[in-house]
Design a protein around this motif. Structure first.
Motif, mmCIF file in Angstrom:
data_model
loop_
_atom_site.group_PDB
_atom_site.id
_atom_site.type_symbol
_atom_site.label_atom_id
_atom_site.label_comp_id
_atom_site.label_asym_id
_atom_site.label_seq_id
_atom_site.Cartn_x
_atom_site.Cartn_y
_atom_site.Cartn_z
ATOM 1 N N ILE A 378 0.840 -1.205 0.000
ATOM 2 C CA ILE A 378 0.000 0.000 0.000
ATOM 3 C C ILE A 378 0.871 1.250 0.000
ATOM 4 C CG2 ILE A 378 -1.705 1.320 1.316
ATOM 5 C CD1 ILE A 378 -2.764 -1.408 2.351
ATOM 6 N N ILE A 379 1.944 1.242 0.786
ATOM 7 C CA ILE A 379 2.843 2.396 0.822
ATOM 8 C C ILE A 379 3.493 2.614 -0.534
ATOM 9 C CG2 ILE A 379 4.994 3.285 1.813
ATOM 10 C CD1 ILE A 379 4.146 2.039 4.476
ATOM 11 N N ASP A 380 3.897 1.537 -1.199
ATOM 12 C CA ASP A 380 4.437 1.659 -2.559
ATOM 13 C C ASP A 380 3.417 2.347 -3.467
ATOM 14 O OD1 ASP A 380 6.748 0.380 -1.800
ATOM 15 O OD2 ASP A 380 6.303 -1.511 -2.841
ATOM 16 N N ALA A 381 2.158 1.948 -3.338
ATOM 17 C CA ALA A 381 1.096 2.516 -4.175
ATOM 18 C C ALA A 381 0.844 3.976 -3.840
ATOM 19 C CB ALA A 381 -0.184 1.699 -4.004
ATOM 20 N N ILE A 382 0.954 4.331 -2.562
ATOM 21 C CA ILE A 382 0.773 5.729 -2.159
ATOM 22 C C ILE A 382 1.844 6.603 -2.796
ATOM 23 C CG2 ILE A 382 0.947 7.326 -0.201
ATOM 24 C CD1 ILE A 382 -0.448 5.146 1.496
ATOM 25 N N TYR A 383 3.084 6.171 -2.730
ATOM 26 C CA TYR A 383 4.168 6.940 -3.349
ATOM 27 C C TYR A 383 3.983 7.037 -4.862
ATOM 28 C CZ TYR A 383 6.992 7.292 0.921
ATOM 29 O OH TYR A 383 7.460 7.608 2.178
ATOM 30 N N LEU A 384 3.507 5.967 -5.475
ATOM 31 C CA LEU A 384 3.265 5.996 -6.925
ATOM 32 C C LEU A 384 2.132 6.967 -7.259
ATOM 33 C CD1 LEU A 384 3.878 4.909 -9.737
ATOM 34 C CD2 LEU A 384 2.289 3.005 -9.278
#
Length: 396
Positions: A378-384
């Protein structure tokens, strides 16, 4: 004057001078006095007996003790170590640090022998130390992956502070290494064992809040020293999101009770000198869930007075503020205040983790590597989403 075993005043001389005839009820007044005394003594006696029975029934723990070495002897490690002094199922037995000058004070305080002290270069030797069952990694985020893999390869269980790694790829590699070594990988999600948090989860599961519609998670504080590792992209992996923001990410999942299927996010940066490229100051993010519930969250290093969770359903609501601090956690629901007793979070966490490791206990909310990996995705997706300005779909 003295007190008998039940705390009742008794005249000492009268006790010695008592004669059988004095026990005769020669007046209504004496009768009432004795009746009153009996009425007072009875509940005291009952309470006393109940407490004694409770004390007798509480047998000392005789099960297996999780023997832990802490890696990284910073401020949070100190908090964990102090909390573990109250554990019944876990014990601090070793230390690993890049600053050996800290050894002496830790050894003296926690009675740690020289043979259980290691530095970052030689801690692989724990494979030959039968006194250590697990290593609790409490170092900067950027060190977690390599250290966890080395601990696993040394045959010890891994407990890692959150976030588990810098990204989902690192998390997957940590999980694979622990599976290959046949050791467990747990993450320091202390809130998963907090009483008021678990009560809200119970209410949601049992339908007391109705269908969940909305969650809000506000997490942040004003960060100080600009030279600390939390503002170093290589060591932290980001900024506020990789530190305090993960509480909102994780909290949205266990409060709503679902896994998000999309994310949108926006970044605000007011101080680009302090918060350099790749180090986020403030991120607002939104999550969508399969049921239609949505979450609106804030992660920041530039505001105090946050630390609030709010869950809203068709039948009721639940709120925690503070929601993720070291406690006591305070809250309320549509049914009234939440006032369950506070026990030091890290004490409960470590005792629970002992049971998870040795007895395969299944906690209400998971604390394993797979749980940590879900947050990292989820954090990866937030940064993306911040980078692209687009909604990012989340895949299993």
């Amino acid at each position: 004057m003295f007190f008998n075993d039940f705390g009742i005043n008794v005249n000492r001389q009268a006790c010695h001078d008592v004669k059988p005839k004095l026990f005769k009820m020669n007046s209504r007044r004496n009768f009432l006095q004795k009746l009153t005394l009996s009425a007072v003594a009875l509940p005291i006696l009952s309470s006393y007996s109940a407490k004694n029975q409770e004390a007798i029934s509480e047998k000392p723990y005789k099960g297996k003790i999780l023997r832990v070495a802490i890696m990284g002897l910073g401020s949070y490690a100190t908090r964990v170590a102090e909390a573990m002094e109250s554990c019944t199922k876990a014990k601090l037995v070793g230390i690993i640090s890049g600053t050996p000058s800290k050894f002496e004070s830790w050894q003296r305080k926690y009675d740690i022998p020289d043979k259980n002290c290691y530095n970052y270069d030689n801690f692989d030797r724990i494979r030959n130390n039968p006194d250590i069952d697990a290593v609790y990694i409490i170092t900067p985020n950027g060190l977690h992956r390599d250290q966890a893999i080395r601990v696993a390869q040394a045959g010890k269980h891994v407990i890692c502070e959150k976030p588990m790694g810098l990204n989902a790829k690192e998390g997957e590699e940590m999980i694979a290494a622990c599976k290959s070594a046949n050791v467990k990988l747990l993450v320091g999600y202390r809130m998963h064992f907090e009483a008021n948090t678990l009560e809200i989860i119970r209410m949601r599961k049992e339908g007391e809040l109705g269908k969940i519609m909305f969650f809000q998670g506000l997490c942040g504080f004003k960060i100080g020293d600009p030279s600390q590792w939390r503002l170093n992209r290589q060591l932290a992996g980001g900024g506020a999101m990789m530190d305090i923001g993960i509480y909102a990410v994780n909290g949205s999942r266990y409060m709503v009770g679902e896994e998000p299927i999309w994310v949108t996010a926006q970044e605000t940066k007011t101080d680009p000198v302090k918060f350099k490229e790749g180090v986020d100051e403030t991120i607002q993010f939104q999550l969508g869930f399969p049921s239609g519930a949505v979450a609106s969250c804030l992660s920041t290093y530039s505001m105090n007075n946050l630390d609030r969770f709010f869950l809203n359903g068709e039948k009721g609501f639940a709120e925690l503020q503070p929601s993720t601090g070291y406690g006591p956690i305070k809250g309320r629901t549509n049914k009234g205040p939440l006032e369950l007793p506070h026990i030091t979070h890290q004490t409960v966490q470590m005792d629970e983790m002992s049971e998870i490791i040795f007895e395969n206990k299944i906690p209400t909310v998971p604390v394993d590597g797979e749980e940590g990996l879900k947050d990292l995705k989820i954090i990866d997706a937030i940064y993306l989403a911040v980078q692209t300005g687009q909604k990012v779909e989340l895949k299993d």
